[in-house]
Design an enzyme around this catalytic site. Structure first.
Site, PDB file in Angstrom:
ATOM      1  CB  CYS B 412       0.798  -5.793   4.542  1.00 29.83           C
ATOM      2  SG  CYS B 412       0.364  -6.059   6.247  1.00 29.83           S
ATOM      3  CG  HIS B 456      -3.685  -5.605   4.617  1.00 25.52           C
ATOM      4  ND1 HIS B 456      -2.550  -6.306   4.288  1.00 25.52           N
ATOM      5  CD2 HIS B 456      -4.161  -5.103   3.450  1.00 25.52           C
ATOM      6  CE1 HIS B 456      -2.358  -6.217   2.984  1.00 25.52           C
ATOM      7  NE2 HIS B 456      -3.327  -5.476   2.445  1.00 25.52           N
ATOM      8  CG  ASP B 472      -3.450  -4.208  -0.692  1.00 26.60           C
ATOM      9  OD1 ASP B 472      -2.252  -4.104  -0.355  1.00 26.60           O
ATOM     10  OD2 ASP B 472      -4.251  -4.985  -0.146  1.00 26.60           O
TER      11      ASP B 472
END
Lengths: 322, 655
Positions: B412, B456, B472
């Site tokens: 991520c 994350h 995201d």
């Protein structure tokens, strides 16, 4: 300083210690009489706990707090257990057999736990002499200690003050209590070994079969009398015939020996005289003679046997003391 | 009085083989958890010292000279210094104590030294809590305490059976529990530390940091350590909505994103949105100031503040487990304004990096407005067949270019970094937000557990008229990541922590149950702090409990507990014998009449004499005497006879 103050004021001491000596019968250590203070180890334990606590605060250790406080709680419980180890212990004194001056009086104390749990590691200490013993009192049972207290002087010797102490279970606290049970031991004068005086002339009415005294030649058997020493009982004959018979030695029956105060040189001091007389009594009894004791104001008719010996020695022990 | 040796004084009592065995056994139990962290040679050395001491006792050999012991100590010190390059840190300090326990044994002759060694064992137990305070540790602590205490009892009662001593130790500890509980709850708690702690005091805490570069999060995601737990009032939000916001990263140097300087001002807290959640977070210590909140926080916990970019910072680094209550609103109306300078900062990029990405962004910028640029970038990531992996390939100088156009595999942080770079290059203000996404909902206690592997990173872009909006990029490329977590997003055979693998379902079941219990332990035992103490005091009705009030309450309760213990100890002692009591009452009654019992007088003689002197109660006195003799000395004892004796004594009238 406090000790001196208490020595000077017996009534104050009695109030402080919670009892009036001597105590008759069974002494029960009620709570009022059991004292308790931390030992040096206890203070060290406290210091350890403080360090643990500071560490727990500093590092915010929740379990550290738990440990510290659990130990603290354990210390409190330990204190109660230490006090409990002595609490309501019942102490009674047993008979102390007479001893000669210079020997040790054997004071017997019975520690009755009276409870379903045991009371381990109790120190019994005679304060005046320092005689001491550690014993475990079993659960529901009685512990017995014999305190060997040196007997210096003739007469009645009282046990005096005894301390009971315990540090069980953790050693962090010391609980103790003083007792002064009514127990006394008769102390005979120190026997002085010397030659026995000759049988007195008064022994005329007795049938004197032989002139020699102290001769231990076996002469025959006669019926047992209550005052006969067990040493002279003819046990083999008893076993054979079933009758109690006493061995007779030549010279015994006829020779009447007077152990007389007057026989001793006039210049002799009192205690030495008594010592010599005591020595004669011991010697005469051993020789199996019939002997009597004559002191100023006291006369014990000739006889022999353990009871007679004890009576003579007691008279010597208590002479001019009452 | 002569000063005779005192047979109970520990200085004068030599340790026996049994004492020594108990002591060594307790010490082994105590140092066992330390051995897990200690260098192997140190554990071995300590055990050898124990064995040496035992050997000397068994052989009845004299203890080694002081110089030899000192020499061993010096060697141990030197070896520790070689291992750690210091002796003053937490770890070397504790290990030194472990060795000292062996050295202390070597000079232990009497019970006094042995008791000091036992106290050292208590101390070693607490040092283990610096590393772990789990329930298992607590159980081990209880065992160590029991063994060490039994050792101490053994010193005080050398002739008693070991079993009985162990039982006494158990009783002592059990009786210490109430006092310990009261002390634990009421002892005035101070928030530590009282002084500076060693440098390595908080070593080994994992968590997010102030910076993010390729590999940061994928490394973190290999840890299964718990980051925090959240306990919701009512239902928890869906997995895909659980964005736990942490540090916001503004500054990029071509490789690493970092927090950078803080600006003045705070955004207003949102008041309404799609849904509102109330929950409590129990945060594991991570030695950083930030607190995590479900996006977007609508309240600020005590002793924390909000920064200009919406981070919640604690006033001090979180060094012990922290519990705080929060309200969060999902999808609120974002503030439309931004503090001065923030927008230009959100556009800044280092010169000379990632030419290909810059070119792509410039292409977008020329043909679309901000919102369309965002959509194009998302579309670019979705269509790009990117691979989501915990082991991303190493990247060179142009990290974004290499990820977007060459390797196309990353975690991520790669997605967030590349996306934010693209936005900035295309003239859309953007920033990276790190935190956690998802977390496991434990079905047994409805608590969401967030672990390090849920770490994350995502982006926020500033759209004129809408404010900061979350995007995201990982979710765009890998929708399963946010819908159901890491495990379903990475390929099946990828290297992953054991517990996260799908086929370990039953194992996770067990773990869930265990953790539900562990959470309670954390909250109620380990999380008990000054605030909770205040709450408890308020709950029992003591307002404004300062330390004076607490101490007063504490000592009164402790006093009551001690009294209770005393009563317990006497319960089995003072058991008045009813027969004896009745007899005493009888004697007292007669004594008032002038017939006092002489100390030597037995019951038969006494009652006979009393019957003669009090002829009107003759029969009664004689039957009392008979009953008493029967009950006291005979084999006959029955409740009815005792009752009869008591009745007769009561009925006796002698005056």
């Amino acid at each position: 300083m406090i000790a001196r103050l208490l020595d000077r004021n017996p009534r104050l001491a009695n109030w402080v210690w919670g009892f009036t000596p001597p105590e008759r019968g069974t002494v029960v250590l009620v709570h009022r009489r059991v004292y308790i203070v931390p030992t040096r180890l206890g203070w060290l334990f406290g210091a350890t706990l403080t360090i643990l606590l500071i560490g727990s605060i500093n590092y915010a250790l929740a379990l550290g707090f738990g440990l510290t406080f659990l130990l603290a709680g354990m210390g409190i419980a330990g204190m109660v257990h230490t006090a409990r180890n002595l609490a309501r212990l019942a102490v009674s004194a047993g008979r102390a057999e007479p001893v000669f001056a210079g020997d040790s009086a054997q004071f017997r104390l019975y520690l009755d736990g009276r409870v379903a749990f045991d009371r381990p590691a109790i120190l019994v200490r005679h304060l005046a002499s320092g005689a001491q013993l550690v014993l475990d009192v079993p659960a529901g049972g009685v512990g017995e200690v014999v305190l060997q207290v040196p007997a210096a002087q003739r007469g009645w010797q009282a046990l005096g003050r005894v301390m009971l102490e315990t540090r069980f279970p953790l050693g962090l606290f010391r609980a103790w209590s003083y007792i002064e049970p009514e127990a006394r031991c008769l102390v005979y004068p120190r026997p002085e070994r010397s030659k026995l005086p000759p049988p007195s002339a008064e022994a005329g009415h007795g049938a004197m079969r032989t002139a020699t005294v102290g001769n231990e030649d076996f002469a025959g058997l006669r019926g047992y009398q209550a005052s006969d020493s067990p040493r002279h009982v003819a046990w083999k004959a008893v076993a054979r015939t079933g009758d109690m018979l006493t061995k007779q030695f030549a010279g015994e029956s006829g020779a009447e020996l007077w152990l007389d105060w007057q026989l001793l040189p006039g210049a002799l001091p009192l205690e030495t005289r008594l010592s010599r007389l005591a020595g004669w009594v011991v010697e005469a009894e051993r020789g199996g003679a019939l002997y009597g004791l004559r002191l100023p104001g006291v006369e014990i008719a000739p006889a022999h046997g353990d009871a007679h010996r004890a009576a003579c020695l007691q008279a010597l022990a208590l002479f001019k003391l009452a | 009085m002569k000063a005779l040796p005192h047979p109970l004084a520990p200085e004068l009592r030599a340790v026996s083989t049994r004492d020594l065995l108990w002591l060594i056994g307790s010490l082994v139990l105590v140092i066992a958890p330390h051995a897990l962290r200690a260098p192997w040679w140190l554990t071995l050395l300590t055990l050898c010292l124990y064995a040496w001491r035992l050997y000397l006792t068994l052989q009845r050999a004299p203890l080694p000279s002081r110089w030899l012991v000192l020499a061993v100590a010096a060697v141990a010190l030197l070896a520790l210094w070689v291992e750690f390059r210091t002796l003053f840190g937490r770890q070397p300090g504790i290990l030194l104590l472990v060795v000292f326990s062996g050295l202390k044994l070597l000079e232990t002759r009497t019970h006094r030294d042995a008791a000091v060694a036992a106290f050292l064992a208590y101390f070693l137990v607490i040092t283990n809590f610096l590393y772990t305070q789990s329930m298992l540790t607590a159980v081990l602590m209880a065992l160590s305490l029991l063994a060490t205490t039994a050792t101490l009892v053994g010193f005080a009662a050398p002739h008693r059976e070991s079993r009985a001593n162990l039982r006494t130790a158990g009783v002592l500890l059990a009786q210490g529990v109430p006092a310990a509980l009261v002390l634990f709850l009421l002892f005035p708690r101070v928030q530590g530390p009282l002084w500076g702690l060693p440098q390595d005091a908080y070593a080994g805490m994992t968590g997010l940091s102030e910076t993010m570069s390729p590999g940061t999060l994928s490394n973190l995601a290999q840890h299964d350590a718990i980051a925090f737990r959240a306990e919701f009032e009512g239902d928890a939000p869906l997995h895909a909505l659980r964005y736990w916001r942490g540090p916001v990263l503004w500054d990029f140097d071509g490789r690493t994103w970092s927090i950078g300087p803080e600006y003045r001002g705070t955004p207003p807290l949102p008041t309404e949105g799609r849904a509102t959640y109330r929950y409590a977070v129990v945060l594991e210590p991570h030695n950083r100031p930030w607190l995590f909140a479900l996006e977007s926080a609508a309240s600020i916990p005590d002793r924390a503040r909000l920064t200009f970019d919406g981070q919640i910072l604690s006033t001090t680094p979180v060094r012990s487990r922290l519990r705080y209550d929060l309200v969060s609103i999902i999808a609120p109306e974002p503030p439309r304004t931004e503090v001065r300078g923030a927008i230009s900062r959100a556009l800044r990029l280092p010169e000379g990096f990632n030419p290909r990405a810059t070119a792509l962004a410039a292409q977008w910028q020329a043909s679309a407005n901000d919102e369309e640029i965002v959509l194009r970038a998302v579309e670019f990531l979705r269509a790009g067949r990117f691979t989501y992996t915990l082991e991303p390939p190493l990247l060179g100088l142009h990290t974004v270019d290499e990820f977007l156009f060459d390797s196309r595999a990353g975690f991520c942080e790669h997605f967030a970094s590349a996306f934010t770079f693209l936005m900035r290059a295309a003239g859309v203000p953007a920033r990276v937000v790190t935190g956690y996404q998802g977390g496991d909902l434990n079905p047994y206690d409805r608590i969401v557990t967030v672990r390090q592997w849920d770490a994350h990173a995502w982006s926020e872009v500033f759209i004129n008229g809408r404010g900061w909006v979350r995007v995201d990029p990982t979710a765009a490329a890998m929708p399963r990541r946010v819908e159901s977590g890491l495990a379903r997003a990475v390929p099946e055979n990828a290297a992953m922590p054991l517990m996260m693998q799908e086929r370990m379902e039953w194992l996770r079941e067990v773990r869930n149950r265990w953790e539900a219990v562990a959470h309670k332990w954390n909250v109620w035992v380990l999380g008990y702090n000054p605030e909770r103490q205040r709450d408890l005091m308020q709950w029992v009705g003591i307002r404004d409990a300062d330390w004076r009030a607490l101490t007063a309450v504490l000592f009164s309760i402790l006093g009551v507990i001690t009294l209770g213990l005393l009563v317990w100890s006497l319960r089995r002692l003072v058991r008045p014998d009813p027969v004896q009591k009745a007899w005493r009452a009888f004697c007292a009654k007669l004594a008032r009449r002038g017939v006092e019992r002489a100390p030597h007088e037995g019951p038969r003689d006494y009652t006979a004499r009393a019957a003669r002197s009090v002829p009107d109660a003759r029969r009664m006195i004689l039957s009392i005497g008979e009953l008493y003799i029967g009950l006291r000395y005979g084999a006959q004892s029955s409740a009815s006879r005792v009752a009869r004796l008591q009745r007769l004594v009561r009925a006796l009238r002698v005056s």
